[in-house]
Design an enzyme around this catalytic site. Structure first.
Site, short mmCIF file in Angstrom:
data_model
loop_
_atom_site.label_atom_id
_atom_site.label_comp_id
_atom_site.label_asym_id
_atom_site.label_seq_id
_atom_site.Cartn_x
_atom_site.Cartn_y
_atom_site.Cartn_z
CG ASP A 198 60.04 20.85 44.48
OD1 ASP A 198 58.62 20.81 44.71
OD2 ASP A 198 61.09 20.53 43.66
C1 NOJ Z 1 57.67 19.80 42.40
C2 NOJ Z 1 58.05 20.33 41.42
O1 NOJ Z 1 59.26 19.42 41.57
C3 NOJ Z 1 57.91 22.44 41.34
O2 NOJ Z 1 58.99 22.66 40.80
C4 NOJ Z 1 57.18 22.92 42.08
O3 NOJ Z 1 56.90 23.63 41.54
C5 NOJ Z 1 56.71 22.05 42.87
N1 NOJ Z 1 56.30 20.04 43.17
C6 NOJ Z 1 55.03 22.06 43.05
O4 NOJ Z 1 54.01 22.35 42.31
#
Ligand code: NOJ
Length: 766
Positions: free
Chosen positions: A310
Site C-alpha cells: 500500500d
Molecule cells: C491507499 C489505499 O489504502 C489503497 O487501498 C489504495 O489502493 C492506494 N492508496 C492507492 O490509491
C-alpha cells in the site's frame, strides 16, 4: 516488440531476437504454467513462484542490470492537473532512466500513450509500464459504493458491473485496478467500511470473487480485461477503536476464521495481485510480515501473482518502530516476498546496495521482477505495449448508454428500505406538493461516494432531478437545503425556509446523511450521528405534522434511533453513483420494489460497536430480569436492524423448512429446503438466507454463521421452493491446535429473511 529494437546495442539486440522468437507464441501460451520453479520448504526467504511465461521472463531478466531490475519494482502515482493526469519532468526522467515499473492514477489514452512511448521507445530495454487506478465502483460510469452493492446480495450482478468497469478502464489505457477490498469490518466507525462488503466472511468471499472475475475475465490477454488486486492483506478492517491505520490485535483463530477466507477465495479465483495492509498484525507491520506473505500467502495458498505494497507502506515500517532505517525496511519487505513498492521508492534506492553487500539475495530481487514481468507478458504488453490505449475504443466505450442503464439497475437493487409504517411508501406521483429538504436533496458531488476513479460528479442525477423526472408536470416539487453537510457547521440559518416549505407540502422527503469524504480512507468517526444540524432539522420538520420520508445517504450505518422511533418511512440509499436520483425516485414512487438487505448489523448506538451477528454466546447470556448477565444497562444488546434485514412493498412467508438428512458423517452432505411465498400484491425480490450453529464444540462457536443465500423474484401469490446444499466441509472450524475439524454433535439450521427471523431445524453429525 518492434519499438524495442530501435534503441538497442548490438549484443542486446542479439539476445532480444531470441526473446522475440519466444514471445511470438505468447498468445497461445497464456495461462500455461511451468512447475520448474516450485520450491516451498527452504530456509531461504526466496519463494519461487510458478510463472506463466517462464522462458520469456528469463530471457528479459537475463538482459537487465540491477538498476533496471529495481526500476521494475517501483510504482509511483501520476501527477494531476485540473484537466486530469499529467506527466511531470521528474517522471519523464525517471521513465527515461528505467526507474519505473508502473504508474498509478494514470489513465486516459492520451496520457498513457505518452508515458508508454517513453518507456518503450526511449529506454535501453523498452520494457512497457503497467498503468493502475483505483477503479473501486466504476471507472467513469459510477456504480453504488461497494457496501451498497453488497446489499444486493447478488454477486452475479456485481460481476457484470465489474465487467463494465473493466471495459471502461481498459479503454482508458489501464491494465490494473486496486480492487476488490475484501477486508471484513464489523465497525462503522472505520471510514473504509464503505469500501467493504460488510461484516460477513462468506459475502466478502463471494463479492470479492465476483469482482475479480468481472475485471480479469476469462483471459487477461483480452484487452477488455485488467488485473484485480485483493487488498489489504491482512486484517485491515479491525483497527482498534475503528481508527484508520491503527493497531490490529486479534487472535490467529479470528484471523483465519473470519478475515482470511475472502483472500483465500481470491487466490482460488486467480487474482493476479495482492496489496499489503498498513496495519500491524501480531506486532509485525503487514508489509514486512513473513507470517502473512511467506507462510500463508505463498506457502499455504501457493499464490502465483505479485504483491504490491500500500501507499508508502514500506517506509511506514520505520514510524511503526519495526524497521531501523530505509535499508532495513527494504530488506524486511523484499524478504517477505513483497514485490512492488508503491510510493516509498525504498526498493529503488536500497536494494542494489543490499544485494551488493550480500544482505539480500539477488535471486530474491529477480523473483520479484520475474513476477511483475510475468504479468506484463500475460497482459500482452510485450506483444504490443500500446494495445490498451486506443482512442476509438475509449470514445465508444466510456459512459455507454447500456452501462448507464445497468448502473440504474444496480443502484435500485442496492437500496434498503428500513422502515415503512402504514405503507407510507410508495408515494403517489400525483401528490400535490412534494418538498425535498436536506443537504443531499440536490447534491451531485457527494453521490459519487468514496473513490470515484474517473467519475465526474456533474454526470450524477440528484434526488431532486430524479423526482422531477418521475412525476407529472402538475406535481409541485420544491427544494431547500435546510442544513449544511458539515461535521463542524450546526448553523440553523436555513431552518425557517425549510419549515415554511414543509408546512405547505403534502409530504416532505428529507435527504440527509454524510458527505462523501466523511467515510472512506482516513475518515473514521467516534460518533456516527447525522453531522451538523441535520438531526435538529429532522426533528423540527417532523414537528410540523407533514408526513416525512427520510432518505439517508452515507457510507456507513448512522445512529438513527430517533428517526426509527418517529419517522414513518426510512430509505437507506448509501451513495448510489451516477444514476442515484433516478434509482431513489423509482423506489419512492413504487416503480421499483426495494429488495436490498443489510450486510452489516446496523448498530443502535456507537457504544454497541462492534455488534456483529456471528458473535459467540457468553456464559451469562442476556436476561433482562437478571442483573448479572451480559448486557448494557442503557441500551439493548440487539442492533437497531439485524444483519440481512430489509423491507419490501410486498410481504413474504417462509414455511416448511426441511432437511434431506437427519444425520450425516463428517464428510457428508444434505439439502435444506424451504417454501417462500409472496403474500402481498406486488412482484418483489426476496433474499433468502441460510445460517447454521454448531451447538457444542471443543472451541466455542458463533451463534449464527451465514452458509448460503439466494435472491429470488416472486409474483404476487407465487411460492418457490428454495433448496440449498450444505456440505460437512463448509461447517468445519479450527480446533484448539488450529486444525480444521467437524466434531460429532448437533447442528442447528436457520433459514429466513434476516438473521433474527428464521425457521429452525437440526441434524446430527456422527
Ligand atoms: C491507499 C489505499 O489504502 C489503497 O487501498 C489504495 O489502493 C492506494 N492508496 C492507492 O490509491
Amino acid at each position: 516488440m518492434k519499438n524495442i529494437r530501435l534503441h538497442l546495442t548490438a549484443p542486446i539486440l542479439l539476445l532480444l531476437s531470441m526473446l522475440m522468437f519466444t514471445t511470438s507464441c505468447d498468445t497461445t501460451e497464456a495461462g500455461t504454467q511451468s512447475d520448474a520453479r516450485v520450491s516451498r520448504s527452504s530456509d531461504s526467504p526466496v519463494r519461487f513462484t510458478e510463472l506463466r511465461h517462464p522462458e520469456k521472463v528469463d530471457s528479459v531478466l537475463a538482459l537487465m542490470t540491477m538498476e533496471e531490475k529495481v526500476g521494475q519494482l517501483n510504482l509511483l502515482s501520476s501527477g494531476f492537473a485540473e484537466t486530469g493526469p499529467v506527466l511531470s519532468e521528474e517522471y519523464r526522467d525517471m521513465i527515461f532512466e528505467s526507474k519505473l515499473g508502473g504508474v498509478f492514477n494514470a489513465h486516459t489514452v492520451e496520457h498513457t500513450l505518452e508515458l508508454q512511448r517513453i518507456a518503450v521507445e526511449e529506454t535501453r530495454l523498452g520494457i512497457p509500464l503497467l498503468f493502475a487506478f483505483d477503479v473501486i465502483h466504476g471507472h467513469r460510469t459510477i456504480f453504488p459504493v461497494p457496501l451498497a452493492e453488497s446489499a444486493t446480495w447478488d454477486p452475479g450482478l456485481i460481476k457484470k458491473a465489474s465487467r463494465i468497469s473493466a471495459k471502461e478502464a481498459s479503454a482508458a489505457g489501464l491494465h490494473w485496478t486496486f480492487t476488490p477490498m475484501i477486508d471484513i469490518s464489523p465497525d462503522p466507525r472505520w471510514g473504509r467500511i464503505v469500501e467493504s462488503h460488510g461484516e460477513d466472511p462468506l459475502l466478502n468471499s463471494r463479492f470479492g470473487v465476483a469482482r475479480i472475475e468481472g475485471f480479469q475475465g476469462e483471459d487477461l490477454y483480452d484487452v477488455t480485461t485488467i488485473m484485480a488486486t485483493a487488498k489489504h492483506f491482512a486484517a485491515y478492517g479491525v483497527p482498534e477503536a475503528g481508527r484508520d491505520y491503527n493497531t490490529v490485535d486479534i487472535s490467529e483463530r479470528t484471523l483465519r476464521e473470519v478475515h482470511l477466507p475472502p483472500f483465500k477465495a481470491a487466490v482460488d479465483a486467480g487474482v493476479r495481485t495482492f496489496m499489503t495492509a498498513f496495519n500491524e498484525y501480531d506486532g509485525v507491520p503487514a508489509t514486512g510480515s513473513d507470517f502473512l506473505f511467506n507462510r500463508i500467502l505463498r506457502d499455504e495458498w501457493g499464490f502465483d501473482g505479485f504483491v504490491v505494497t500500500d501507499y508508502t507502506a514500506i517506509m511506514e515500517m520505520m514510524p511503526h518502530g519495526y524497521a531501523r532505517d530505509e535499508a532495513h525496511a527494504a530488506e524486511l519487505s523484499i524478504n517477505a516476498n513483497v514485490d512492488m513498492d508503491m510510493m516509498s521508492q525504498i526498493f529503488l534506492n536500497e536494494l542494489p546496495g543490499l544485494v551488493e553487500q550480500g544482505i539480500v539475495k539477488e535471486e530474491q530481487v529477480d523473483m520479484a521482477v520475474a513476477r511483475i514481468l510475468d504479468m506484463k507478458f500475460d497482459l500482452g504488453l510485450f506483444d504490443d505495449p500500446y494495445r490498451y490505449s486506443d482512442y476509438d475504443r475509449e470514445t465508444e466505450t466510456i459512459m455507454r448508454e447500456d452501462f448507464l442503464e445497468f448502473a440504474l439497475e444496480v443502484a435500485q437493487k442496492s437500496i434498503v428500505l428500513l422502515k415503512n409504517e402504514d405503507q407510507t411508501l410508495p408515494l403517489s406521483k400525483d401528490t400535490g406538493h412534494i418538498a425535498v429538504i436536506g443537504p443531499l436533496g440536490d447534491n451531485q458531488y457527494d453521490l459519487l461516494g468514496s473513490w470515484s476513479a474517473a467519475g465526474e460528479w456533474t454526470d450524477n442525477v440528484t434526488l431532486l432531478q430524479g423526482i422531477r423526472n418521475a412525476v407529472p408536470e402538475n406535481t409541485r416539487v420544491s427544494y431547500t437545503e435546510g442544513a449544511k453537510l458539515d461535521l463542524h457547521d450546526d448553523s440553523q440559518a436555513g431552518f425557517d425556509e425549510a419549515l415554511q416549505l414543509a408546512r405547505q407540502a403534502d409530504v416532505v422527503i428529507m435527504a440527509l446523511g454524510e458527505g462523501r469524504h466523511m467515510s472512506g480512507e482516513a475518515a473514521s468517526r467516534t460518533n456516527i450521528d447525522l453531522p451538523g444540524a441535520q438531526q435538529e432539522l429532522l426533528e423540527a420538520i417532523h414537528e410540523t405534522g407533514t408526513p416525512v420520508v427520510l432518505v439517508l445517504m452515507a457510507g456507513r450505518p448512522l445512529d438513527i434511533r430517533w428517526a426509527d422511533e418517529h419517522i414513518p418511512a426510512i430509505v437507506n440509499a448509501w451513495y448510489l453513483g451516477t444514476r442515484s436520483g433516478d434509482a431513489i425516485a423509482s423506489v419512492l414512487f413504487g416503480d421499483h420494489n426495494p429488495g436490498g438487505k443489510l450486510t452489516i448489523s446496523w448498530p443502535y448506538n456507537v457504544g454497541q460497536i462492534p455488534n456483529y451477528y456471528y458473535a459467540k454466546k457468553t456464559g451469562r447470556p442476556i436476561d433482562p430480569d437478571q442483573r448479572y448477565t451480559s448486557k448494557f444497562i442503557d441500551a439493548p444488546n440487539a442492533p437497531l436492524y439485524p444483519f440481512g434485514y430489509g423491507l419490501s412493498y410486498t410481504s413474504y412467508e417462509y414455511d416448511n423448512l426441511r432437511l434431506s438428512e437427519s444425520e450425516i458423517g463428517n464428510t457428508g452432505r444434505l439439502t435444506v429446503s424451504v417454501d417462500v411465498t409472496n403474500t402481498g400484491d406486488r412482484t418483489g425480490d426476496e433474499i433468502v438466507q441460510m445460517y447454521t450453529r454448531k451447538m457444542v464444540a471443543s472451541v466455542t462457536q458463533p451463534v449464527r454463521q451465514l452458509r448460503d443465500f439466494t435472491r429470488i423474484t416472486l409474483e404476487p401469490g407465487q411460492t418457490e421452493t428454495v433448496t440449498f446444499d450444505l456440505e460437512a466441509g463448509q461447517l468445519q472450524y479450527l480446533d484448539q491446535q488450529l486444525e480444521p475439524v467437524l466434531e460429532p454433535g448437533t447442528v442447528r439450521v436457520y433459514v429466513g429473511p434476516n438473521v433474527a427471523e428464521t425457521l429452525e431445524a437440526s441434524f446430527e453429525v456422527r
